[in-house]
Structures are given as structure tokens and as C-alpha cells.
Write an enzyme that holds these catalytic residues in place. Structure first.
Site, mmCIF file in Angstrom:
data_model
loop_
_atom_site.group_PDB
_atom_site.id
_atom_site.type_symbol
_atom_site.label_atom_id
_atom_site.label_comp_id
_atom_site.label_asym_id
_atom_site.label_seq_id
_atom_site.Cartn_x
_atom_site.Cartn_y
_atom_site.Cartn_z
ATOM 1 N N ARG A 105 8.556 -1.723 -1.869
ATOM 2 C CA ARG A 105 7.280 -1.647 -2.583
ATOM 3 C C ARG A 105 6.417 -0.524 -2.066
ATOM 4 N NH1 ARG A 105 2.809 -6.282 -1.718
ATOM 5 N NH2 ARG A 105 1.995 -4.812 -0.220
ATOM 6 N N CYS A 107 2.113 0.478 -2.528
ATOM 7 C CA CYS A 107 0.823 0.011 -3.032
ATOM 8 C C CYS A 107 -0.165 1.142 -2.791
ATOM 9 C CB CYS A 107 0.397 -1.258 -2.297
ATOM 10 S SG CYS A 107 -1.154 -1.954 -2.875
#
Length: 127
Positions: A105, A107
Site C-alpha cells: 500500500r 497512502c
């Protein structure tokens, strides 16, 4: 191999020239999802936690329409209007996975998102 366009009435409809999701070569790629509740017909604006829950519900609906699930997500991209929401986002986001085998991921904080929402999430999942 031909790509398959994924569509479900359980997630927000595309408001431009894109698809909710595309299945290709064993993977599903979702478009970025914002906290739009298709049942209520409006944006969720009651705080970042509620917004992330709605975004993840939308992602889940698209993945299910493609015949897969959140457990098969291998990569997530999260866009936040305010990176100070990072901990609250993590709290809600992590609740959608059954174990600690989380996807890769990133962000990032961005200046602006569609419809001036606070969060947008897209994923890549195994089909």
C-alpha cells in the site's frame, strides 16, 4: 486475452470515461472509490472513519461483482485530503482484512479529490 469490464449497481456509477473495475489476466483493478452511498444517493460526510467505511464497502462491492473479495487485494492506493487522518484511516481499513496478511500500500496526501471528499481508495486484487 480480453479485458472484462466490471459493473455493479452496489457501488457508485462512473461519472466520467472510466469503469468501476476491469478484470484482466487474473487481476481486478478498481477505479478510485469515494465515500458515496448508493443506497442513500449521497456522499457520506460524517467523519473520516465513516467515509473510509463507505469507500471500503464500495471497493468490496466491485470486487464481489468481479468474483473476488477484499482478502484477495494485493495492492492499495489511498489518497487523503489530510494526512493527519492517517491513524483513523488505518483503524478502519485494517478492520476489512481477516488477518495481518495486508496488501502492499501507499497512502499520500493530495490537494484535492473528486467532489471535495476526504478520501479515495483504489485496489488491485487477484481475480
Amino acid at each position: 486475452m480480453k479485458k472484462e469490464i466490471i459493473y455493479t449497481s452496489n457501488a457508485p456509477q462512473a461519472i466520467g470515461p472510466y469503469s468501476q473495475g476491469v478484470k484482466y489476466n487474473g487481476f481486478v483493478y478498481t477505479s478510485g472509490q469515494i465515500p458515496f452511498d448508493v443506497v442513500a444517493g449521497s456522499l457520506v460526510t460524517t467523519g473520516i472513519k465513516d467515509e473510509v467505511h463507505q469507500v471500503m464497502k464500495n471497493v468490496k462491492a466491485i470486487l464481489e461483482a468481479a468474483g473476488t473479495s477484499v482478502d484477495q487485494i494485493v495492492k492499495t492506493t489511498i489518497f487523503l485530503k489530510d494526512l493527519n487522518d492517517f491513524n483513523d484511516v488505518n483503524e478502519v481499513y485494517s478492520s476489512y482484512f481477516t488477518d495481518t496478511n495486508y496488501p502492499a500500500r501507499e497512502c499520500v496526501e493530495v490537494a484535492r479529490l473528486p467532489r471535495d471528499v476526504n478520501v479515495e481508495i483504489s485496489v488491485i486484487a487477484i481475480a
